[in-house]
Design an enzyme around this catalytic site. Structure first.
Site, PDB file in Angstrom:
ATOM      1  N   GLY A  13       0.776  -1.239   0.000  1.00  0.00           N
ATOM      2  CA  GLY A  13       0.000   0.000   0.000  1.00  0.00           C
ATOM      3  C   GLY A  13       0.805   1.285   0.000  1.00  0.00           C
ATOM      4  CG  ASN A  15       1.641   3.255  -5.752  1.00  0.00           C
ATOM      5  OD1 ASN A  15       2.015   4.281  -6.304  1.00  0.00           O
ATOM      6  ND2 ASN A  15       2.262   2.090  -5.897  1.00  0.00           N
ATOM      7  CG  ASN A 108      -3.607  -0.503 -12.845  1.00  0.00           C
ATOM      8  OD1 ASN A 108      -3.493  -0.794 -11.650  1.00  0.00           O
ATOM      9  ND2 ASN A 108      -2.908  -1.093 -13.799  1.00  0.00           N
ATOM     10  CG  HIS A 110       1.778  -1.668 -15.446  1.00  0.00           C
ATOM     11  ND1 HIS A 110       1.452  -2.930 -14.972  1.00  0.00           N
ATOM     12  CD2 HIS A 110       2.832  -1.833 -16.276  1.00  0.00           C
ATOM     13  CE1 HIS A 110       2.281  -3.810 -15.513  1.00  0.00           C
ATOM     14  NE2 HIS A 110       3.118  -3.181 -16.304  1.00  0.00           N
ATOM     15  CG  ASP A 151      -1.457  -3.626 -17.385  1.00  0.00           C
ATOM     16  OD1 ASP A 151      -1.988  -3.025 -16.438  1.00  0.00           O
ATOM     17  OD2 ASP A 151      -0.698  -4.594 -17.223  1.00  0.00           O
ATOM     18  CD  GLU A 181       4.791   2.114  -9.048  1.00  0.00           C
ATOM     19  OE1 GLU A 181       3.757   1.781  -8.464  1.00  0.00           O
ATOM     20  OE2 GLU A 181       5.740   1.340  -9.209  1.00  0.00           O
TER      21      GLU A 181
HETATM   22  C1  GAR Z   1       3.371  -1.139  -7.394  1.00  0.00           C
HETATM   23  O1  GAR Z   1       4.667  -1.130  -7.928  1.00  0.00           O
HETATM   24  C2  GAR Z   1       2.342  -1.135  -8.499  1.00  0.00           C
HETATM   25  O2  GAR Z   1       2.707  -0.358  -9.600  1.00  0.00           O
HETATM   26  C3  GAR Z   1       2.318  -2.590  -8.873  1.00  0.00           C
HETATM   27  O3  GAR Z   1       2.415  -3.274  -7.642  1.00  0.00           O
HETATM   28  C4  GAR Z   1       3.101  -2.465  -6.688  1.00  0.00           C
HETATM   29  C5  GAR Z   1       2.214  -2.283  -5.471  1.00  0.00           C
HETATM   30  O4  GAR Z   1       2.899  -1.652  -4.431  1.00  0.00           O
HETATM   31  N1  GAR Z   1       1.133  -2.922  -9.590  1.00  0.00           N
HETATM   32  C6  GAR Z   1       1.104  -3.828 -10.561  1.00  0.00           C
HETATM   33  O5  GAR Z   1       2.055  -4.493 -10.880  1.00  0.00           O
HETATM   34  C7  GAR Z   1      -0.235  -3.986 -11.245  1.00  0.00           C
HETATM   35  N2  GAR Z   1      -0.082  -4.630 -12.515  1.00  0.00           N
HETATM   36  P1  GAR Z   1       2.129  -0.940  -3.232  1.00  0.00           P
HETATM   37  O6  GAR Z   1       1.148  -1.975  -2.642  1.00  0.00           O
HETATM   38  O7  GAR Z   1       3.221  -0.619  -2.253  1.00  0.00           O
HETATM   39  O8  GAR Z   1       1.434   0.270  -3.755  1.00  0.00           O
END
Ligand code: GAR
Length: 203
Positions: A13, A15, A108, A110, A151, A181
Site C-alpha cells: 500500500g 501507493n 491503475n 503499472h 493494462d 509511481e
Molecule cells: C506497485 O509497484 C504497483 O505499480 C504494482 O504493484 C506495486 C504495489 O505496491 N502494480 C502492478 O504491478 C499492477 N499490474 P504498493 O502496494 O506498495 O502500492
C-alpha cells in the site's frame, strides 16, 4: 461536494500512502472514503485505518466466482457512492462485467512504460525482472484508465526512470516507486477529480 474515491489494494500500500499524503497536503481534491483489499493480510489496510478511512476485505475464494466477487465490489462501491476507483497494487484482473460499469472512472498504476512489460502475468516484481532480463536502459511507470484489456486502457500519465548498473528487481522497484509511481498516481488522480468537478457544477 468532493469526488468520492475508493482505492483497491492487495499488498503493502505505498501507493495508497502516496494518495493519503496527497490528500493531507490538499494536493488531492477528491476524498478517499473506502479502501478495499482482496487480501486480508495487506498492510495497506493498516495504512487506511491509521488515516481513518473505512476498509473492507473481499476475497474471491469466499465469493465463489469472479462474477460474485465483482458483484460484491460493485455493491460496496455503490453503497459508498464511489465516483472514482483507483487500483493501487490491486493484483487481480477485473473483467468487462466490472470495468464497463465505470468507463473512465477506474485508474491503475503499472510499474513500466506501457506498452512494454504489461498485460496478464506482468505484476509487481515480475515487471521489473522482465525489464532487467530484456536489458532495457529506461523503464518507468504508467497511470492509465482501466478497460476490459489488461493494462490496455487510455494512458493518463507516464514517467521514465533510468535503470542503473547492478539493479535487482527490488532496487528497481523501489526507484520506480520513488521517482515515478508515488508522484504520478496522486497527480493523475487529481487530474481526473478536477475534470469531474468541472463537469458537475454542484461539486
Ligand atoms: C506497485 O509497484 C504497483 O505499480 C504494482 O504493484 C506495486 C504495489 O505496491 N502494480 C502492478 O504491478 C499492477 N499490474 P504498493 O502496494 O506498495 O502500492
Amino acid at each position: 461536494m468532493k469526488t468520492k474515491i475508493a482505492v483497491l489494494v492487495s499488498g503493502g500500500g505505498t501507493n495508497l500512502q502516496a494518495l493519503i499524503d496527497a490528500q493531507g497536503e490538499t494536493l488531492l481534491s477528491g476524498e478517499i472514503v473506502l479502501v478495499i483489499s482482496n487480501n486480508r493480510d495487506a498492510y495497506a489496510l493498516e495504512r487506511a485505518k491509521k488515516a481513518g478511512i473505512d476498509t473492507a476485505v473481499v476475497l474471491k475464494k469466499e465469493c465463489g466466482s469472479q462474477a460474485a466477487f465483482e458483484e460484491k465490489l460493485k455493491e460496496l462501491l455503490t453503497a459508498y457512492g464511489i465516483e472514482v476507483i483507483i487500483l493501487a497494487g490491486f493484483m487481480t484482473i477485473l473483467t468487462e462485467n466490472f470495468t464497463a460499469c465505470y468507463p473512465k472512472r477506474i485508474l491503475n498504476v503499472h510499474p513500466s512504460l506501457i506498452p512494454s512489460f504489461c498485460g496478464e502475468g506482468f505484476y509487481g516484481l515480475r515487471v521489473h525482472q522482465a525489464a532487467l532480463d530484456y536489458g532495457v536502459k529506461v523503464t518507468g511507470a504508467t497511470v492509465h484508465f482501466v478497460n476490459e484489456i489488461p493494462d490496455g486502457g487510455e494512458i493518463i500519465a507516464q514517467k521514465a526512470v533510468y535503470i542503473e548498473p547492478g539493479d535487482t528487481p527490488e532496487t528497481l522497484q523501489r526507484r520506480v516507486m520513488e521517482q515515478a509511481e508515488w508522484i504520478l498516481l496522486p497527480q493523475a488522480a487529481e487530474t481526473v477529480c478536477a475534470e469531474l468537478q468541472k463537469q458537475d457544477p454542484r461539486k
